[in-house]
Design a protein around this motif. Sequence first.
Motif, PDB file in Angstrom:
ATOM      1  N   ARG A  42     -14.974  -2.958   2.516  1.00  0.00           N
ATOM      2  CA  ARG A  42     -14.821  -2.776   4.071  1.00  0.00           C
ATOM      3  C   ARG A  42     -15.273  -4.510   4.442  1.00  0.00           C
ATOM      4  O   ARG A  42     -14.825  -5.217   5.284  1.00  0.00           O
ATOM      5  CB  ARG A  42     -15.515  -1.747   4.461  1.00  0.00           C
ATOM      6  N   LYS A  43     -16.278  -4.187   3.638  1.00  0.00           N
ATOM      7  CA  LYS A  43     -17.277  -5.948   4.572  1.00  0.00           C
ATOM      8  C   LYS A  43     -17.134  -7.035   3.618  1.00  0.00           C
ATOM      9  O   LYS A  43     -17.252  -8.330   4.577  1.00  0.00           O
ATOM     10  CB  LYS A  43     -18.751  -5.952   3.643  1.00  0.00           C
ATOM     11  N   TYR A  44     -16.245  -7.395   3.078  1.00  0.00           N
ATOM     12  CA  TYR A  44     -15.274  -8.389   2.462  1.00  0.00           C
ATOM     13  C   TYR A  44     -14.819  -8.930   3.416  1.00  0.00           C
ATOM     14  O   TYR A  44     -14.070  -8.317   4.046  1.00  0.00           O
ATOM     15  CB  TYR A  44     -14.506  -8.627   1.652  1.00  0.00           C
ATOM     16  N   ARG A  45     -14.749 -10.789   4.189  1.00  0.00           N
ATOM     17  CA  ARG A  45     -14.477 -11.240   4.885  1.00  0.00           C
ATOM     18  C   ARG A  45     -12.950 -12.307   4.388  1.00  0.00           C
ATOM     19  O   ARG A  45     -13.379 -12.956   3.982  1.00  0.00           O
ATOM     20  CB  ARG A  45     -15.316 -12.222   5.981  1.00  0.00           C
ATOM     21  N   PHE A  46     -12.258 -11.975   5.117  1.00  0.00           N
ATOM     22  CA  PHE A  46     -10.608 -13.038   5.157  1.00  0.00           C
ATOM     23  C   PHE A  46      -9.870 -13.450   6.118  1.00  0.00           C
ATOM     24  O   PHE A  46     -10.588 -12.656   7.458  1.00  0.00           O
ATOM     25  CB  PHE A  46      -9.955 -11.754   4.305  1.00  0.00           C
ATOM     26  N   ALA A  47      -8.909 -13.905   6.121  1.00  0.00           N
ATOM     27  CA  ALA A  47      -8.596 -14.564   7.064  1.00  0.00           C
ATOM     28  C   ALA A  47      -7.133 -14.296   7.447  1.00  0.00           C
ATOM     29  O   ALA A  47      -6.987 -13.972   6.910  1.00  0.00           O
ATOM     30  CB  ALA A  47      -8.629 -16.384   6.953  1.00  0.00           C
ATOM     31  N   PHE A  48      -6.975 -13.681   8.852  1.00  0.00           N
ATOM     32  CA  PHE A  48      -5.544 -13.182   9.487  1.00  0.00           C
ATOM     33  C   PHE A  48      -5.006 -14.110   9.946  1.00  0.00           C
ATOM     34  O   PHE A  48      -5.976 -13.727  11.380  1.00  0.00           O
ATOM     35  CB  PHE A  48      -6.267 -11.598   9.877  1.00  0.00           C
ATOM     36  N   PRO A  49      -3.784 -14.056  10.007  1.00  0.00           N
ATOM     37  CA  PRO A  49      -3.117 -15.197  10.857  1.00  0.00           C
ATOM     38  C   PRO A  49      -2.187 -14.256  11.802  1.00  0.00           C
ATOM     39  O   PRO A  49      -2.038 -12.824  11.319  1.00  0.00           O
ATOM     40  CB  PRO A  49      -1.937 -15.859  10.352  1.00  0.00           C
ATOM     41  N   PRO A  50      -1.575 -14.438  12.624  1.00  0.00           N
ATOM     42  CA  PRO A  50      -1.107 -13.697  13.754  1.00  0.00           C
ATOM     43  C   PRO A  50       0.525 -12.872  12.875  1.00  0.00           C
ATOM     44  O   PRO A  50       0.362 -13.275  11.459  1.00  0.00           O
ATOM     45  CB  PRO A  50      -0.517 -14.314  14.805  1.00  0.00           C
ATOM     46  N   LEU A  51       0.614 -11.363  13.279  1.00  0.00           N
ATOM     47  CA  LEU A  51       1.448 -10.944  12.329  1.00  0.00           C
ATOM     48  C   LEU A  51       2.922 -12.234  11.445  1.00  0.00           C
ATOM     49  O   LEU A  51       3.113 -11.592  10.436  1.00  0.00           O
ATOM     50  CB  LEU A  51       2.317  -9.611  12.811  1.00  0.00           C
ATOM     51  N   GLU A  52       3.604 -12.270  12.693  1.00  0.00           N
ATOM     52  CA  GLU A  52       4.351 -13.326  12.438  1.00  0.00           C
ATOM     53  C   GLU A  52       4.204 -14.181  11.776  1.00  0.00           C
ATOM     54  O   GLU A  52       4.919 -14.526  10.632  1.00  0.00           O
ATOM     55  CB  GLU A  52       4.989 -14.083  14.086  1.00  0.00           C
ATOM     56  N   GLU A  53       3.051 -15.676  11.886  1.00  0.00           N
ATOM     57  CA  GLU A  53       2.997 -15.781  10.569  1.00  0.00           C
ATOM     58  C   GLU A  53       2.436 -15.512   9.254  1.00  0.00           C
ATOM     59  O   GLU A  53       2.503 -15.672   7.961  1.00  0.00           O
ATOM     60  CB  GLU A  53       1.869 -17.300  11.205  1.00  0.00           C
ATOM     61  N   GLN A  54       1.597 -14.000   9.153  1.00  0.00           N
ATOM     62  CA  GLN A  54       1.444 -13.598   8.033  1.00  0.00           C
ATOM     63  C   GLN A  54       3.243 -13.284   7.285  1.00  0.00           C
ATOM     64  O   GLN A  54       3.281 -13.245   5.852  1.00  0.00           O
ATOM     65  CB  GLN A  54       1.231 -12.023   8.154  1.00  0.00           C
ATOM     66  N   GLN A  55       4.269 -12.549   8.228  1.00  0.00           N
ATOM     67  CA  GLN A  55       5.043 -12.212   7.638  1.00  0.00           C
ATOM     68  C   GLN A  55       6.538 -13.598   7.170  1.00  0.00           C
ATOM     69  O   GLN A  55       6.444 -13.796   5.833  1.00  0.00           O
ATOM     70  CB  GLN A  55       6.337 -11.467   8.676  1.00  0.00           C
ATOM     71  N   GLN A  56       5.996 -15.249   7.563  1.00  0.00           N
ATOM     72  CA  GLN A  56       6.152 -16.177   7.510  1.00  0.00           C
ATOM     73  C   GLN A  56       5.579 -16.447   6.032  1.00  0.00           C
ATOM     74  O   GLN A  56       6.818 -16.939   4.799  1.00  0.00           O
ATOM     75  CB  GLN A  56       6.156 -17.236   8.127  1.00  0.00           C
ATOM     76  N   ILE A  57       4.513 -16.101   5.379  1.00  0.00           N
ATOM     77  CA  ILE A  57       3.663 -17.328   4.787  1.00  0.00           C
ATOM     78  C   ILE A  57       4.642 -15.778   3.492  1.00  0.00           C
ATOM     79  O   ILE A  57       4.452 -16.281   2.597  1.00  0.00           O
ATOM     80  CB  ILE A  57       2.238 -16.607   4.806  1.00  0.00           C
ATOM     81  N   ALA A  58       4.265 -14.796   3.787  1.00  0.00           N
ATOM     82  CA  ALA A  58       4.497 -13.564   2.640  1.00  0.00           C
ATOM     83  C   ALA A  58       5.895 -13.658   2.275  1.00  0.00           C
ATOM     84  O   ALA A  58       6.624 -13.986   1.098  1.00  0.00           O
ATOM     85  CB  ALA A  58       4.719 -11.960   3.214  1.00  0.00           C
ATOM     86  N   GLU A  59       6.973 -14.551   2.943  1.00  0.00           N
ATOM     87  CA  GLU A  59       7.990 -14.164   2.819  1.00  0.00           C
ATOM     88  C   GLU A  59       7.989 -15.915   1.592  1.00  0.00           C
ATOM     89  O   GLU A  59       9.245 -15.620   0.639  1.00  0.00           O
ATOM     90  CB  GLU A  59       9.378 -14.780   3.510  1.00  0.00           C
ATOM     91  N   PHE A  60       7.834 -17.069   1.888  1.00  0.00           N
ATOM     92  CA  PHE A  60       7.718 -18.125   1.597  1.00  0.00           C
ATOM     93  C   PHE A  60       7.096 -17.935   0.208  1.00  0.00           C
ATOM     94  O   PHE A  60       7.835 -18.224  -1.340  1.00  0.00           O
ATOM     95  CB  PHE A  60       6.645 -18.829   2.154  1.00  0.00           C
ATOM     96  N   LEU A  61       5.951 -16.956  -0.402  1.00  0.00           N
ATOM     97  CA  LEU A  61       5.227 -16.892  -1.106  1.00  0.00           C
ATOM     98  C   LEU A  61       5.977 -15.566  -2.029  1.00  0.00           C
ATOM     99  O   LEU A  61       5.774 -16.165  -4.088  1.00  0.00           O
ATOM    100  CB  LEU A  61       4.243 -16.226  -1.234  1.00  0.00           C
ATOM    101  N   SER A  62       6.801 -14.753  -1.672  1.00  0.00           N
ATOM    102  CA  SER A  62       8.111 -14.398  -2.180  1.00  0.00           C
ATOM    103  C   SER A  62       8.789 -15.017  -2.968  1.00  0.00           C
ATOM    104  O   SER A  62       9.350 -14.967  -4.802  1.00  0.00           O
ATOM    105  CB  SER A  62       8.577 -13.591  -1.604  1.00  0.00           C
TER     106      SER A  62
END
Length: 434
Positions: free
Chosen positions: A356-376
Motif C-alpha cells: 500500500r505504501k509503495y509509490r508509483f506513477a499513474f498517467p490518466p486512464l486513456e494513457e494507461q490504456q494506450q501504454i498497455a495496448e502498446f506493450l501488449s
Amino acid sequence: MSFPTYPAYKDSGVEWLGEVPEHWVMGSLKNMAQIRNGRDYKEVESSDGEYPVIGSGGQFSNATQYLYEGESVLLGRKGTIDKPLYINGRFWTVDTMFYTEISKGACAKFFYYNSLTIPFGYYSTSTALPSMTQADLLNHPAAIPTKLEQTQISRFLDHETARIDALIEEQQRLIELLKEKRQAVISHAVTKGLDPTVPMKDSGVEWLGEVPAHWDVVPTNYRYEIQLGRMLNEQRAQGEHLKPYLRVFDVQWHSINTADLPVMDFPPDVQSMYRLRHGDLLVNEGGSYVGRSAIWRGELDECYYQKALHRLRPHSLKKDTSEFFLYVMEMATQQGVFVAGGNQTTIDHLTAEQLRKYRFAFPPLEEQQQIAEFLSVDSSKNLSTTAEAEKLIGFLQERRSALISAAVTGKIDVRGWQPPASIKAPKSEVAEAV
C-alpha cells in the motif's frame, strides 16, 4: 547433412541397438573402461588447491591432492546420473560420482559419447534419489569398433557437436537480448510514457526518476484496494461452501492456471471479500516469487484465492486499469524494487501494508490504456521471436543427440569424413586416425 551407412550390418542381439556394422564387436562398457568410485573431498578441499573438485555440474571447488590423472569420463552415482562429463588432467571427483580408467584399446572421447546414449531412466534404482550401480554401467551393451575408428568417430562428433553448440549458444544469446529489450521497453513505457516531447518532473522516488509532469505519483492504496487472501487450515479444507481457490504457483507472469484447483470453505459472509472479479490483479506475496502478477479474466464463474496472494482492485475503473499496473509490477520486480534493505535479496513477504505504501506513477486512464495496448503488441512480438528461438534450440538439441547416437552405434559411416580445410583437428587424434 546426410551421411552414408556401412556396407554390411549384423544383428546386435540387443533390441534397442538393432543392427550394427558387421566388423564391430559386441560387448559392454567394461570392455572399454574400468569404473572407480569417487571419494569425499572435505579433507583435501582448499581454496589454494591446484586440482579441480568435480561434481555432476562440473568443477565447484579445489583440492590439494588429485584422485586420478589422465583422460576420464565421470558418471553420476547418485542424484544427477544422466550427465556424463569428459575430463583430461589431474582431478578429484566426489563420492557421488564414478570416474573411469579408459582401457588402452579404447578412445576416451568415444567412451564419453557412448555414455551419453545410456538409457539412465531404465537403470536408475526406484528410490527418491536416482542412483546407478557399477554393475549396471559396466554391463551396459555396446557395439565396439577398433580404436582407430573410435578416434575418427570422436573427431567427427567433436566437430559436429561444437557447430551445433555454437548455434544453440547463439540462440540463447538472442533470447537474453530479447528479454533485456522487453524489460527496457516496459520500464521506459511505464515511467516515461510514449510521447518523448512531454515535459517531465522529478517523481520524488529514487528508482522512478523523472516522470511526465501530468502523471500522479502516489502510494498504491490511493488507486487500488489491496486485500490479502484467505488463510488455509485443516478446518477450512472441509465445509459446506467449498470453492476453488488459487495458490502462488497458479499465478505466473501474465497467466493463471485454473486446472485442477483445490477447494476451500468460503462461507457466504466472506465470499464478497475473497471472490475474484474480472480485471482483478493478483500479486504473489511471499517466497522467491514476490511481485509476480497476473490479471484474473473470469476464466471460471466463481473463484477465490489463498492468503499468499494479494488481490488489487482499482478504486475507480474510470481512473485506473489493471492492464497498465500489471506492467508496472513487472517493471518494479525486474528492477529490484521489492528487495530487502537494498542488498538485492528478495524480501520474504510483501505485506499488504508495504504494498500500500509503495509509490508509483499513474498517467490518466486513456494513457494507461494506450501504454498497455502498446506493450501488449510489443511483448507479443518479442515472445513470438523468443518462442521461435526456443523451438530452434529444442530442434538443435534433438539433432545433437540423434547424431551422437547414430555415430556411436554405427548407423552412419564417418570413416571418410574430414573436417573443413579451415578447421585443424588435434594432432594426436589426426595422427592416430589417418
